[in-house]
Enzyme design. Structure first.
Site, mmCIF file in Angstrom:
data_model
loop_
_atom_site.group_PDB
_atom_site.id
_atom_site.type_symbol
_atom_site.label_atom_id
_atom_site.label_comp_id
_atom_site.label_asym_id
_atom_site.label_seq_id
_atom_site.Cartn_x
_atom_site.Cartn_y
_atom_site.Cartn_z
ATOM 1 N N ASN A 94 0.831 -1.221 0.000
ATOM 2 C CA ASN A 94 0.000 0.000 0.000
ATOM 3 C C ASN A 94 0.861 1.265 0.000
ATOM 4 O O ASN A 94 0.837 2.064 0.926
ATOM 5 C CB ASN A 94 -1.018 -0.009 1.150
ATOM 6 C CG ASN A 94 -0.389 -0.092 2.529
ATOM 7 O OD1 ASN A 94 0.751 -0.511 2.695
ATOM 8 N ND2 ASN A 94 -1.136 0.303 3.541
ATOM 9 N N ASP A 305 3.432 -5.401 11.900
ATOM 10 C CA ASP A 305 2.533 -4.495 11.167
ATOM 11 C C ASP A 305 3.043 -3.056 11.332
ATOM 12 O O ASP A 305 2.256 -2.124 11.507
ATOM 13 C CB ASP A 305 1.083 -4.642 11.643
ATOM 14 C CG ASP A 305 0.088 -3.908 10.744
ATOM 15 O OD1 ASP A 305 0.494 -3.427 9.666
ATOM 16 O OD2 ASP A 305 -1.086 -3.794 11.131
ATOM 17 N N HIS A 309 3.397 6.723 10.569
ATOM 18 C CA HIS A 309 2.676 7.907 10.102
ATOM 19 C C HIS A 309 3.389 9.135 10.671
ATOM 20 O O HIS A 309 4.120 9.025 11.658
ATOM 21 C CB HIS A 309 1.216 7.881 10.577
ATOM 22 C CG HIS A 309 0.414 6.769 9.977
ATOM 23 N ND1 HIS A 309 0.073 6.739 8.643
ATOM 24 C CD2 HIS A 309 -0.096 5.635 10.516
ATOM 25 C CE1 HIS A 309 -0.628 5.636 8.395
ATOM 26 N NE2 HIS A 309 -0.739 4.946 9.513
HETATM 27 O O1 DOR Z 1 -3.484 0.205 11.181
HETATM 28 C C1 DOR Z 1 -3.105 -0.148 10.081
HETATM 29 N N1 DOR Z 1 -2.277 0.612 9.355
HETATM 30 N N2 DOR Z 1 -3.541 -1.323 9.593
HETATM 31 C C2 DOR Z 1 -3.290 -1.687 8.316
HETATM 32 O O2 DOR Z 1 -3.699 -2.749 7.932
HETATM 33 C C3 DOR Z 1 -2.556 -0.768 7.416
HETATM 34 C C4 DOR Z 1 -1.677 0.115 8.177
HETATM 35 C C5 DOR Z 1 -1.124 1.251 7.369
HETATM 36 O O3 DOR Z 1 -0.714 1.022 6.218
HETATM 37 O O4 DOR Z 1 -1.020 2.360 7.892
#
Ligand code: DOR
Length: 426
Positions: A94, A305, A309
């Site tokens: 992504n 995971d 950000h």
């Molecule tokens: O909290 C999340 N952030 N869950 C995900 O599956 C994607 C991820 C993101 O790409 O920020």
């Protein structure tokens, strides 16, 4: 000239043992593992009181490269991985653009090889642009180096598309990693549906949204005979469904992340957006069920995971901030603190779930220290107590639910392909 690691406690992930041993690294491989190896012009590192483990493998990270590099890039993401003891990671597609072409696979592989601090393996998107409509060219992506397929971050809404994806991956002996949440039910909601969402007056993401899609994907895996890997399991219901499917012989593996067996939705009230993640932190009953499922092997491996950000994005109000938390630099210590220290798992059992097992799921030869094998390893002090300070992270992301926590166990050295990628205090 080679590196000699002296007097460490070496983890054998295959036989689940810890033994005092020296390790000699030459030419990028482990040339010997034995007690009392003599230094012959090698750089010698004293590992007394430290654990020497295979380099950790994280099959679920977000490195935001290309396109979202203000959050993270392959250089900083892989440096964070090295600081956390990881030598191999698989990165989710992504990005901007999405990792859905052979060119994008090459981009990740080449940039990480030339500028990275660990092995970075791209995960190809399931659908073009992660739009959920058209399957990507699995064959071309696989040939270009895709290690698995996923639309992680966005659930694959169509059962038809998921069924086709499972069949296409099966033909290539690859796996699909499924982000299980019913998109229409969770929308862009910030927290678990329950006590906390009601207290905050916010709509929530119900556990059933995850359970439903897990059930669907387990049925599709059973029907197609393909392998499905369920990402970041967070509910009691999902764990029970996966346990049952395994008992029925379905080809399924699954992962969870430290936040789901350590924390609950209550963290939202204390830490706000730092505790916002998809799927969300759940209830105490879910937390306990996830812990139990890690211990009984229903959940095969532990991933981060890692989802960086920016500070500005996470400073927004809870309902508008993006979901996700970084994890690479806290994962091993969090697991040592919450799984090993209380006696739930031994060090070799934990390390296997963070190296050998995920490597096996991806079909990689990694996660074990073997003479002749790649010199990928980490050294950690199992008893050092430290306080998580996000300002010290190698990652560009500061968004962690562990900020200020005291953890026990600290990575001191990481070596990837014989090269030192991280060293601190040893
Ligand atoms: O909290 C999340 N952030 N869950 C995900 O599956 C994607 C991820 C993101 O790409 O920020």
């Amino acid at each position: 000239m080679g590196i000699l690691l002296k007097n460490g406690c070496v983890v054998d992930t295959q036989n689940q043992t810890l033994s005092p041993m020296d390790l000699l690294l030459e030419g990028g491989v482990i040339s010997a593992i034995a007690p009392g190896i003599a230094a012959k012009g090698h750089e010698t590192i004293d590992c007394t009181g430290k654990v020497i483990a295979p380099g950790l493998v994280d099959m679920h990270v977000h490195f935001r490269d290309p396109g979202l590099t203000y959050k993270e890039d392959i250089v900083t993401g892989s440096a964070a991985a090295a600081a956390g003891g990881f030598t191999t990671v698989a990165c989710m597609p992504n990005t901007k653009p999405v990792l859905d072409t052979p060119e994008q696979m090459h981009y990740v592989l080449e940039k990480s090889k030339s500028q990275g601090s660990c092995r970075v393996l791209p995960i190809g998107a399931v659908t073009v642009g992660q739009q959920g409509e058209t399957l990507t060219d699995f064959c071309a992506l696989s040939e270009a180096g895709a290690v698995a397929f996923s639309d992680d971050g966005v659930p694959v809404t169509s059962a038809v598309r998921m069924r086709d994806a499972l069949k296409a991956a099966k033909a290539l002996h690859k796996i699909v990693i499924s982000h299980c949440e019913d998109g229409e039910m969770v929308k862009n909601y910030a927290v678990n549906e329950g006590e906390v969402s009601r207290q905050l007056g916010l709509p929530g993401r119900p556990a059933i949204a995850e359970d439903l899609m897990v059930a669907r994907d387990l049925m599709l895996a059973a029907e197609t005979g393909a392998h499905v890997h369920i990402a970041h399991v967070s509910t009691k219901g999902s764990a029970a469904l996966i346990r049952q499917a395994k008992a029925n012989g379905v080809s399924v593996t699954a992962e969870t992340c430290p936040q789901y067996f350590i924390y609950t939705e209550q963290e939202i009230l204390k830490k706000g957006t730092m505790a916002r993640v998809n799927p969300p932190l759940r209830t105490e009953g879910d937390r306990q069920a996830i812990l139990e499922a890690v211990l009984d092997g229903t959940l095969d491996c532990i991933v981060t995971d890692h989802a960086p950000h920016s500070v500005e994005e996470k400073a927004r109000p809870l309902a508008d901030a993006p979901s996700g938390m970084v994890g690479l630099e806290t994962s091993l210590a969090a697991c040592l603190t919450f799984l090993v220290k209380p006696g739930y798992l031994t060090v070799p059992q934990l390390i296997a779930k963070m190296s050998l097992v995920p490597a096996g799921i991806l079909g990689l030869e990694a996660g074990a220290l073997t003479p002749g094998g790649a010199a990928d390893l980490c050294v950690f002090d199992p008893s050092e107590v430290w306080t998580v300070n996000p300002a010290e992270f190698r990652s560009k992301g500061r968004n962690t639910v562990f900020a200020g926590d005291q953890l026990t166990g600290r990575v001191m050295l990481t070596i990837c392909g014989g090269a030192v990628t991280y060293r601190n205090g040893i």
